[in-house]
Design an enzyme around this catalytic site. Structure first.
Site, PDB file in Angstrom:
ATOM      1  N   LYS A  99      45.360  44.599  31.102  1.00 38.52           N
ATOM      2  CA  LYS A  99      44.966  45.094  29.788  1.00 38.52           C
ATOM      3  C   LYS A  99      46.157  45.796  29.141  1.00 38.52           C
ATOM      4  O   LYS A  99      46.604  46.838  29.615  1.00 38.52           O
ATOM      5  CB  LYS A  99      43.792  46.072  29.903  1.00 38.52           C
ATOM      6  CG  LYS A  99      43.486  46.750  28.561  1.00 38.52           C
ATOM      7  CD  LYS A  99      42.347  47.745  28.617  1.00 38.52           C
ATOM      8  CE  LYS A  99      42.343  48.596  27.350  1.00 38.52           C
ATOM      9  NZ  LYS A  99      41.220  49.546  27.296  1.00 38.52           N
ATOM     10  N   GLY A 160      37.089  56.551  23.209  1.00 37.33           N
ATOM     11  CA  GLY A 160      36.396  57.762  23.644  1.00 37.33           C
ATOM     12  C   GLY A 160      35.547  58.434  22.585  1.00 37.33           C
ATOM     13  O   GLY A 160      34.982  59.496  22.833  1.00 37.33           O
ATOM     14  N   ALA A 186      36.398  49.911  23.235  1.00 35.82           N
ATOM     15  CA  ALA A 186      36.484  51.252  22.634  1.00 35.82           C
ATOM     16  C   ALA A 186      35.450  51.455  21.528  1.00 35.82           C
ATOM     17  O   ALA A 186      35.251  50.577  20.687  1.00 35.82           O
ATOM     18  CB  ALA A 186      37.869  51.548  22.065  1.00 35.82           C
ATOM     19  N   GLY A 187      34.808  52.604  21.583  1.00 39.98           N
ATOM     20  CA  GLY A 187      33.887  52.992  20.525  1.00 39.98           C
ATOM     21  C   GLY A 187      32.420  52.877  20.888  1.00 39.98           C
ATOM     22  O   GLY A 187      31.575  53.527  20.270  1.00 39.98           O
ATOM     23  N   ASN A 208      33.793  52.508  28.929  1.00 40.25           N
ATOM     24  CA  ASN A 208      34.142  53.519  29.930  1.00 40.25           C
ATOM     25  C   ASN A 208      33.442  54.850  29.644  1.00 40.25           C
ATOM     26  O   ASN A 208      32.504  55.244  30.332  1.00 40.25           O
ATOM     27  CB  ASN A 208      35.656  53.715  30.003  1.00 40.25           C
ATOM     28  CG  ASN A 208      36.092  54.618  31.155  1.00 40.25           C
ATOM     29  OD1 ASN A 208      35.295  55.268  31.820  1.00 40.25           O
ATOM     30  ND2 ASN A 208      37.375  54.673  31.410  1.00 40.25           N
ATOM     31  N   THR A 209      33.870  55.536  28.575  1.00 45.39           N
ATOM     32  CA  THR A 209      33.386  56.905  28.328  1.00 45.39           C
ATOM     33  C   THR A 209      31.868  56.973  28.210  1.00 45.39           C
ATOM     34  O   THR A 209      31.250  57.927  28.695  1.00 45.39           O
ATOM     35  CB  THR A 209      34.044  57.457  27.052  1.00 45.39           C
ATOM     36  OG1 THR A 209      35.453  57.277  27.151  1.00 45.39           O
ATOM     37  CG2 THR A 209      33.741  58.935  26.872  1.00 45.39           C
TER      38      THR A 209
END
Lengths: 258, 69
Positions: A99, A160, A186-187, A208-209
């Site tokens: 990535k 995040g 992301a997001g 992830n987050t």
């Protein structure tokens, strides 16, 4: 089920890619990753702590034989550092699927697309299979595909932030014009964001987050697993057309008062 | 026992008795770890650790994988 997610020379059954950052401990990382049923997990490359080199490591919990490890270039702000980082990762584990993310500044963490394209060119020439994090810009997405990236990963919103998809229209446009997989990276903040990304036609979602910062990480991991599946199925099923006004679901004849 | 050699390891100046990369990894107790080494900006293949001598002033980056998104 025959709905295979193909990226470069790799094939997956799961369309959920998870990250391994921000967890409170390695055991939770392992448990949530298992609960997500993801097959691919991102990792970061960092210096070994020389004053305590023997302490336990993420890969004691996330088995590289079981998961496809996707090393990232998080924290890189120029092409050179990103290329160095991934060359080290490839030597460490033999991983060629990577990535790439080259960031523009520390406040927004938005990608620096000029450096990203430069790094992608070098990495592709060096034999890497590059999954590339980028803006939700259809022109840049196409350029990255032309450079030879095996997947293009537009952001839904800043890394995040958990704000969902800022520009669903662009995600759809990027997908419609792409010949490589599109991964929303992301997001994504909760399950409906993941489902929405997949309904728009994204080939996968990288999360992830939203999992790592949930109160119950494992339960959120299963929610994301189910949302990605549901969104994908809805996309494949083909949604109904929207109407301006109501349209009765029950027959409009044979009433008892007729 | 050879004299110790001063190198820059992960940004810190440190001295080691190891004379090559394989011995350095052993001295740090990292033989079983999934790591990679960059020596003066060039990645060194694992197969060459034994034959890659340490020289005073070498700049070495020793990395591993940690959690990240």
């Amino acid at each position: 089920m025959s709905d295979i997610f193909k990226v470069g020379t790799y094939t997956f059954h799961s369309r959920l890619i998870v990250g391994s950052g921000k967890y409170k401990d390695f055991q939770t990382t392992k448990d949530a990753t298992e609960a997500s049923e993801a097959e691919m997990i991102t990792v970061a490359v960092r210096r070994v702590n020389i004053t305590d080199p023997g302490k336990e490591n993420l890969l004691d919990y996330i088995d590289p034989k079981k998961y496809t490890i996707l090393p990232n270039t998080a924290g890189c702000f120029n092409a050179e550092d990103a290329v160095r980082t991934l060359r080290l990762a490839r030597e460490a584990g033999g991983w060629d699927l990577v990535k790439l993310e080259v960031l523009g500044d520390t406040e927004t963490l938005y990608p620096n697309v000029v450096e990203t394209i430069k790094a992608a060119e070098t990495l592709v020439a060096d034999g890497f299979q590059v999954m590339v994090y980028t803006n939700d810009d259809p022109i840049v997405a196409r350029r990255l595909e032309e450079v030879g990236c095996v997947a293009v990963m537009p952001l839904g919103n800043p890394i995040g932030s958990g704000r969902g998809l800022a520009n669903p229209f662009n995600i759809r446009v990027i997908k419609q014009r792409a010949n490589v997989p599109i991964v929303v990276d992301a997001g994504i903040g909760t399950a409906s964001d993941a489902a929405k990304a997949m309904e728009l036609g994204a080939d996968a979602a990288l999360i992830n987050t939203a999992i790592a910062e949930a109160k119950d990480e494992c339960l959120m991991a299963t929610a994301m697993r189910d949302a990605v599946r549901a969104g994908r199925s809805a996309f494949l099923a083909g949604r109904m057309q929207k109407r301006a006004f109501a349209n009765a679901s029950s027959p409009t004849e044979g009433y008892i008062w007729d | 026992m050879s004299d110790s050699i001063a190198i820059h390891l992960n940004g810190e100046e440190r001295s080691f008795s190891a004379s090559n990369l394989m011995d350095l990894i052993a001295e740090l107790g990292l033989e079983q770890r999934m790591i990679a080494i960059e020596l003066n900006l060039e990645v060194v293949p694992k197969s060459q650790y034994g034959e890659t001598a340490l020289k005073a002033g070498d700049r070495i980056e020793l990395v591993h994988m940690i959690g990240g998104g």
